[in-house]
Scaffold this motif. Structure first.
Motif, short mmCIF file in Angstrom:
data_model
loop_
_atom_site.label_atom_id
_atom_site.label_comp_id
_atom_site.label_asym_id
_atom_site.label_seq_id
_atom_site.Cartn_x
_atom_site.Cartn_y
_atom_site.Cartn_z
N SER A 25 0.83 -1.19 0.00
CA SER A 25 0.00 0.00 0.00
C SER A 25 0.88 1.25 0.00
CB SER A 25 -0.90 -0.01 1.22
OG SER A 25 -1.69 1.16 1.26
N TYR A 26 0.61 2.13 -0.93
CA TYR A 26 1.32 3.41 -0.99
C TYR A 26 0.33 4.47 -0.53
CZ TYR A 26 4.29 7.15 -2.72
OH TYR A 26 5.10 8.25 -2.80
N PRO A 27 0.72 5.29 0.42
CA PRO A 27 -0.24 6.26 0.97
C PRO A 27 -0.62 7.33 -0.06
CG PRO A 27 1.96 6.68 1.83
CD PRO A 27 2.03 5.40 1.05
N GLU A 28 -1.87 7.73 0.00
CA GLU A 28 -2.36 8.76 -0.89
C GLU A 28 -1.77 10.11 -0.47
OE1 GLU A 28 -6.67 10.68 -1.51
OE2 GLU A 28 -6.56 8.54 -1.99
N PRO A 29 -1.16 10.85 -1.40
CA PRO A 29 -0.58 12.14 -1.02
C PRO A 29 -1.67 13.16 -0.66
CG PRO A 29 -0.32 11.76 -3.38
CD PRO A 29 -0.92 10.52 -2.80
N ASP A 30 -1.28 14.16 0.09
CA ASP A 30 -2.24 15.19 0.51
C ASP A 30 -2.82 15.94 -0.68
OD1 ASP A 30 -1.80 14.54 3.16
OD2 ASP A 30 -0.20 16.02 3.40
N ARG A 31 -1.99 16.18 -1.69
CA ARG A 31 -2.44 16.95 -2.86
C ARG A 31 -2.58 16.04 -4.08
NH1 ARG A 31 1.19 21.89 -3.87
NH2 ARG A 31 2.72 20.25 -4.16
N LEU A 32 -3.30 14.93 -3.92
CA LEU A 32 -3.49 14.01 -5.03
C LEU A 32 -4.34 14.66 -6.11
CD1 LEU A 32 -3.11 11.12 -6.17
CD2 LEU A 32 -5.29 10.55 -5.09
N ILE A 33 -3.86 14.61 -7.33
CA ILE A 33 -4.60 15.14 -8.47
C ILE A 33 -5.53 14.04 -8.95
CG2 ILE A 33 -4.41 16.08 -10.81
CD1 ILE A 33 -1.57 17.00 -10.04
#
Length: 156
Positions: A25-33
């Protein structure tokens, strides 16, 4: 039998190294487009890069200009390079989604390409027994505007 005992650990190590590393699992970034916005950005970046690749042979000749165009594309979409890179890394760890996005980019590019005027056709030289012939180029009409905003080195 001894050969089998020597080969068996190699096979087990080989199979263990082939397991799916993208399942981590790769964490979702705060500013995911979002996907649709990423598809738009990726399409525009592909067009910009293709234009510069047609004009310049070496990447070093157009990389600065391409980066400026990429920055303007990011501004149009209300994002920046860092958010794009973080989002691309996230989608790279979710390969099914990234593959779908690339298919959409390909479809967008094909749609744009179908709206462009075709290249002029060149007739092969006609020989009339004399060994000489004239090459003629068939004319085409402009059916739409093509963005020819390729900047040159003088723009630096």
């Amino acid at each position: 039998m001894k050969k089998l005992l020597l080969i068996l650990p190699v096979i087990i190590i080989g199979l263990a190294s082939c397991h799916d590393k993208t399942s981590v699992s790769y964490p979702e970034p705060d500013r995911l487009i979002g996907k649709e916005e990423m598809i738009g950005i990726m399409t525009e970046l592909s067009v910009a890069e293709a234009l510069y690749q047609m004009k310049y042979i070496q990447v070093t000749r157009y990389s600065y200009l391409l980066q400026q165009d990429a920055d303007s594309i990011f501004r149009i979409f209300g994002t920046d390079k860092e958010a794009y890179e973080e989002s691309m890394t996230y989608y790279a760890h979710h390969q099914e989604e990234l593959a779908e996005m690339y298919q959409a980019v390909k479809a967008n590019l094909e749609k744009r390409l179908s709206g462009l005027p075709q290249e002029p056709e060149v007739d092969l030289p006609q020989t009339n027994g004399s060994g000489t012939g004239d090459t003629t180029i068939k004319e085409i009409s402009d059916t739409g505007k093509i963005n020819t905003r390729i900047r040159t080195e003088e723009d630096l």
